[in-house]
Every structure is written in C-alpha cells, then in structure tokens.
Design a protein around this motif. Structure first.
Motif, mmCIF file in Angstrom:
data_model
loop_
_atom_site.group_PDB
_atom_site.id
_atom_site.type_symbol
_atom_site.label_atom_id
_atom_site.label_comp_id
_atom_site.label_asym_id
_atom_site.label_seq_id
_atom_site.Cartn_x
_atom_site.Cartn_y
_atom_site.Cartn_z
ATOM 1 N N ASN A 25 0.832 -1.202 0.000
ATOM 2 C CA ASN A 25 0.000 0.000 0.000
ATOM 3 C C ASN A 25 0.865 1.250 0.000
ATOM 4 O O ASN A 25 0.607 2.198 -0.751
ATOM 5 N N ALA A 110 -4.002 -6.335 -2.433
ATOM 6 C CA ALA A 110 -2.719 -5.690 -2.724
ATOM 7 C C ALA A 110 -2.011 -6.470 -3.824
ATOM 8 O O ALA A 110 -2.113 -7.700 -3.895
ATOM 9 N N ASP A 147 -8.905 2.489 -2.682
ATOM 10 C CA ASP A 147 -8.421 3.804 -3.065
ATOM 11 C C ASP A 147 -9.036 4.212 -4.398
ATOM 12 O O ASP A 147 -9.649 3.393 -5.104
ATOM 13 N N THR A 175 -8.849 6.553 0.921
ATOM 14 C CA THR A 175 -9.619 5.308 0.937
ATOM 15 C C THR A 175 -11.108 5.609 0.981
ATOM 16 O O THR A 175 -11.565 6.424 1.775
#
Length: 213
Positions: A25, A110, A147, A175
């Motif tokens: 992130n 991710a 995001d 976010t």
C-alpha cells in the motif's frame, strides 16, 4: 519464466499477509520510512484478521514463494467489527435494510509493485476467487474500502460500486468505502471464471499458473 502460484492462506501466515499489505500500500502510494508506524500498521492488520473466524484469504506467490498478490473475503456474521465500521463509523445493517441479504466484506487487496505486465492478470484472478465465494447466493452484496485508482478500475471492469462516505487517508492513500452490487459482481465473475483452474474450495492445494516474463 515466471510462475504465479495461487493458493489459500492459512492462519499461521497472517503476519506475512499483514506485512505484505502494508508494504505494498505504501509502495504504491507514498514514501514510507517510519519503522515504528509500519510495525503498528502491520500489528493492527494482523490482529484484525486473526479475529475473523470465517474469512478466506487468497494469495499469489512467485517463484521464491513470496506473496505478490492478496485478497480476503469474509461473510459478515453481524458481530465482527468490519473496517467499514471501524474506519467510517458505518454499521452495515444501516445500509442493507433486507435482513435476509448476505453481507460480504472484501479487503486486504494488494498487488506487488513492479509486476505491472502481469499484475492485472493477478488482480483479476484473485478477484474471481473472492467473488466466487460471494456469488453463491443471489441475495448477496459486498462492501469494501478501496483507493480512488482501484475504484476506477472496478468501474471500468463493469463492477458497480456505490460510494458510501467521503474518503479518508488510510495506509498511504485516500480510501473510499463502497457497496458492490450482486449483478456487477456476477457479471465480472461470469466473464473471468475461466481464470480459476480449481474451485476455491480446492485451493488448500496450490494452483500453479505459468506466465512468460
């Protein structure tokens, strides 16, 4: 030759997951050098994931068996405190009025920075495995925090995402909490189900996919 090994993650590897999620992130969104804060973020995610009893985590591993992609899906039991409530003070029951609707949470998404050529394929495969869990019941919805870049990608892929609140800064980026409708999720799954070489329930045994570098 590069290999992507898709498998489900066991509870003993939750700390590895937490480190990967926090690292990537910040790698994708901003410079990060505060080791103390890094450890705090990792511990927070680790303990949160450890508290969930019925979650399923799917990961992709590279040739060296290091995680290069992750996603977690959880059917809400109306007791666990989800990130939606923890971060945005939104109770899922307040936005889903039908008590018979299955509410799922999708998180810990991710992708390792630097695998741009194959990263989108990893993304779609992990999403397919996660949505395969959600779409067993037509009376299902999913909630997630993502995001702005990921939100744009979801919408481009035909996944309807309804914004639930103003964004906050979390894990290195803005976010946004979203509600994902069944129709949009099923449309994506139907289009990409061929990416799953085994059903999600079989992923206790790894699935090795070969990709050219």
């Amino acid at each position: 030759m590069e290999y992507f090994n898709f498998c489900s993650l066991s509870n003993k590897d939750l700390h590895e997951l937490a480190e990967f999620v926090v690292t990537e992130n910040f790698n994708h969104h901003e410079d990060y050098s505060d080791l103390e804060q890094f450890r705090a973020e990792v511990d927070d995610i680790y303990h949160e994931e450890k508290s969930f009893n019925d979650s399923k985590i799917f990961v992709s591993r590279d040739n060296d068996q290091k995680i290069n992609g992750s996603i977690r899906v959880l059917k809400w039991n109306h007791q666990d405190v989800l990130p939606l409530e923890k971060l945005f003070r939104i109770n899922p029951q307040d936005i889903i009025k039908n008590k018979n609707t299955d509410i799922w949470h999708i998180g810990r998404f991710a992708i390792k920075k630097g695998i741009d050529k194959t990263g989108f394929g990893v993304f779609k495969t992990l999403m397919a495995y996660a949505l395969n869990e959600v779409c067993h019941n037509e009376n299902s919805v999913a909630i997630a925090e993502c995001d702005a870049k990921l939100l744009k990608v979801l919408k481009l892929m035909g996944i309807e995402a309804i914004t639930l609140a103003e964004p906050i800064h979390y894990l290195g980026s803005e976010t946004i909490p979203v509600l994902l409708t069944y129709n949009g999720l099923k449309k994506f799954l139907d289009k990409n189900c061929h990416l799953m070489t085994k059903t999600a329930s079989d992923l206790h045994q790894s699935v090795v996919l070969q990709r050219t570098a």
